[in-house]
Scaffold this active site. Sequence first.
Site, PDB file in Angstrom:
ATOM      1  N   LYS A   1     -26.815  13.191  40.900  1.00 46.76           N
ATOM      2  CA  LYS A   1     -26.552  12.648  39.569  1.00 46.76           C
ATOM      3  C   LYS A   1     -26.832  11.135  39.541  1.00 46.76           C
ATOM      4  O   LYS A   1     -26.949  10.500  40.603  1.00 46.76           O
ATOM      5  CB  LYS A   1     -25.090  12.939  39.192  1.00 46.76           C
ATOM      6  CG  LYS A   1     -24.792  14.426  38.953  1.00 46.76           C
ATOM      7  CD  LYS A   1     -23.294  14.627  38.731  1.00 46.76           C
ATOM      8  CE  LYS A   1     -22.954  16.039  38.283  1.00 46.76           C
ATOM      9  NZ  LYS A   1     -21.490  16.231  38.147  1.00 46.76           N
TER      10      LYS A   1
ATOM     11  N   TYR B   1     -25.756  22.005  30.393  1.00 50.26           N
ATOM     12  CA  TYR B   1     -24.296  22.168  30.401  1.00 50.26           C
ATOM     13  C   TYR B   1     -23.828  22.992  29.195  1.00 50.26           C
ATOM     14  O   TYR B   1     -22.743  22.747  28.659  1.00 50.26           O
ATOM     15  CB  TYR B   1     -23.617  20.797  30.401  1.00 50.26           C
ATOM     16  CG  TYR B   1     -23.603  20.104  31.756  1.00 50.26           C
ATOM     17  CD1 TYR B   1     -23.066  20.723  32.887  1.00 50.26           C
ATOM     18  CD2 TYR B   1     -24.090  18.797  31.910  1.00 50.26           C
ATOM     19  CE1 TYR B   1     -23.044  20.079  34.124  1.00 50.26           C
ATOM     20  CE2 TYR B   1     -24.061  18.145  33.144  1.00 50.26           C
ATOM     21  CZ  TYR B   1     -23.537  18.799  34.242  1.00 50.26           C
ATOM     22  OH  TYR B   1     -23.495  18.159  35.469  1.00 50.26           O
TER      23      TYR B   1
ATOM     24  N   ASN C   1     -19.101  12.416  40.434  1.00 50.65           N
ATOM     25  CA  ASN C   1     -18.968  13.135  41.705  1.00 50.65           C
ATOM     26  C   ASN C   1     -20.308  13.366  42.403  1.00 50.65           C
ATOM     27  O   ASN C   1     -20.472  14.310  43.153  1.00 50.65           O
ATOM     28  CB  ASN C   1     -18.200  14.445  41.493  1.00 50.65           C
ATOM     29  CG  ASN C   1     -18.828  15.312  40.412  1.00 50.65           C
ATOM     30  OD1 ASN C   1     -19.955  15.061  39.992  1.00 50.65           O
ATOM     31  ND2 ASN C   1     -18.101  16.330  39.970  1.00 50.65           N
TER      32      ASN C   1
ATOM     33  N   HIS D   1     -24.576  17.734  41.459  1.00 50.80           N
ATOM     34  CA  HIS D   1     -24.384  19.015  40.765  1.00 50.80           C
ATOM     35  C   HIS D   1     -24.964  20.105  41.642  1.00 50.80           C
ATOM     36  O   HIS D   1     -26.001  19.898  42.272  1.00 50.80           O
ATOM     37  CB  HIS D   1     -25.126  19.018  39.411  1.00 50.80           C
ATOM     38  CG  HIS D   1     -25.277  20.397  38.845  1.00 50.80           C
ATOM     39  ND1 HIS D   1     -24.304  20.980  38.067  1.00 50.80           N
ATOM     40  CD2 HIS D   1     -26.260  21.332  38.982  1.00 50.80           C
ATOM     41  CE1 HIS D   1     -24.691  22.213  37.731  1.00 50.80           C
ATOM     42  NE2 HIS D   1     -25.881  22.449  38.270  1.00 50.80           N
TER      43      HIS D   1
ATOM     44  N   GLU E   1     -30.575  27.937  35.889  1.00 54.41           N
ATOM     45  CA  GLU E   1     -30.786  26.498  36.109  1.00 54.41           C
ATOM     46  C   GLU E   1     -32.124  26.204  36.791  1.00 54.41           C
ATOM     47  O   GLU E   1     -32.810  25.250  36.425  1.00 54.41           O
ATOM     48  CB  GLU E   1     -29.621  25.925  36.926  1.00 54.41           C
ATOM     49  CG  GLU E   1     -28.309  25.944  36.145  1.00 54.41           C
ATOM     50  CD  GLU E   1     -27.143  25.314  36.883  1.00 54.41           C
ATOM     51  OE1 GLU E   1     -27.275  24.975  38.084  1.00 54.41           O
ATOM     52  OE2 GLU E   1     -26.075  25.151  36.255  1.00 54.41           O
TER      53      GLU E   1
HETATM   54  P1  IDP Z   1     -18.864  21.475  38.928  1.00 52.82           P
HETATM   55  O1  IDP Z   1     -19.864  20.340  38.790  1.00 52.82           O
HETATM   56  O2  IDP Z   1     -17.986  21.302  40.134  1.00 52.82           O
HETATM   57  O3  IDP Z   1     -19.504  22.837  38.845  1.00 52.82           O
HETATM   58  P2  IDP Z   1     -18.025  21.873  36.158  1.00 52.82           P
HETATM   59  O4  IDP Z   1     -16.708  22.436  35.728  1.00 52.82           O
HETATM   60  O5  IDP Z   1     -19.226  22.738  36.016  1.00 52.82           O
HETATM   61  O6  IDP Z   1     -17.864  21.363  37.673  1.00 52.82           O
HETATM   62  O7  IDP Z   1     -18.229  20.507  35.335  1.00 52.82           O
HETATM   63  C1  IDP Z   1     -19.470  19.848  35.329  1.00 52.82           C
HETATM   64  C2  IDP Z   1     -19.231  18.372  35.519  1.00 52.82           C
HETATM   65  O8  IDP Z   1     -18.456  17.853  34.431  1.00 52.82           O
HETATM   66  C3  IDP Z   1     -18.415  18.010  36.776  1.00 52.82           C
HETATM   67  O9  IDP Z   1     -19.183  17.956  37.950  1.00 52.82           O
HETATM   68  C4  IDP Z   1     -17.875  16.648  36.372  1.00 52.82           C
HETATM   69  O10 IDP Z   1     -18.873  15.632  36.509  1.00 52.82           O
HETATM   70  C5  IDP Z   1     -17.573  16.836  34.882  1.00 52.82           C
HETATM   71  N1  IDP Z   1     -16.200  17.301  34.633  1.00 52.82           N
HETATM   72  C6  IDP Z   1     -15.721  18.561  34.808  1.00 52.82           C
HETATM   73  N2  IDP Z   1     -14.424  18.652  34.451  1.00 52.82           N
HETATM   74  C7  IDP Z   1     -14.059  17.415  34.016  1.00 52.82           C
HETATM   75  C8  IDP Z   1     -12.834  16.851  33.497  1.00 52.82           C
HETATM   76  O11 IDP Z   1     -11.798  17.530  33.345  1.00 52.82           O
HETATM   77  N3  IDP Z   1     -12.847  15.525  33.181  1.00 52.82           N
HETATM   78  C9  IDP Z   1     -13.955  14.747  33.322  1.00 52.82           C
HETATM   79  N4  IDP Z   1     -15.122  15.240  33.786  1.00 52.82           N
HETATM   80  C10 IDP Z   1     -15.192  16.546  34.141  1.00 52.82           C
HETATM   81 MG    MG Z   2     -20.475  23.796  37.255  1.00 55.16          MG
END
Ligand code: IDP
Ligand code: MG
Length: 160
Positions: free
Chosen positions: A11, A51, A124, A127, A138
């Site tokens: 990212k 997304y 984080n 992805h 994807e």
């Molecule tokens: P993942 O990346 O671990 O699969 P997902 O639930 O698919 O997690 O969410 C996509 C991205 O959205 C996450 O990697 C993170 O950057 C962001 N994200 C997910 N949940 C939250 C939240 O509760 N607050 C802020 N950002 C979030």
């Molecule tokens: Mg995800």
Amino acid sequence: MMLERTLVLIKPDGVQRGLSGRVIQRFEDVGLKIVGMKMKWIDASFSKTHYAALVSKPFYPGLEKMITEGPVIAMVLEGLHAVELVRKMVGATEPKSAAPGTIRGDFAHHSYAATDKEGRSIKNIIHASGTLEESKVEVALWFGPSELFTYKTVHEMHVF
Ligand code: IDP
Ligand code: MG
């Protein structure tokens, strides 16, 4: 049958922090094969497709802002159980909770508590497709057939 392909994105925060090389190294170290790779700066519309399942979430506006704030490095990795293996290496969504030894646990410590009150996205670094079904959608969204390559690695003698 167990040979899978999965989509990984470094990212904008990972690219801007200069972590791309070390992240890619980890995937090469376990013997995953890079079958496609490029840099891409996505726009809001592409983010909404990528997304799609999260567009209605309260954190989506922050997520869109974060994923479109700079280019990402996109890659498709191939290997046995690649989807599950890569998710294990990536770690939990919240870096604060991600185990040491995972990419998110080793290179970040961002928390929901820190982001939620400001409507920002969790930063984080990476992805990775969450399921085999997600990976198929994807990979097809990010890479055309001519951008994915079939070749042999030395790992195939020992791993497969
Ligand atoms: P993942 O990346 O671990 O699969 P997902 O639930 O698919 O997690 O969410 C996509 C991205 O959205 C996450 O990697 C993170 O950057 C962001 N994200 C997910 N949940 C939250 C939240 O509760 N607050 C802020 N950002 C979030
Ligand atoms: Mg995800």
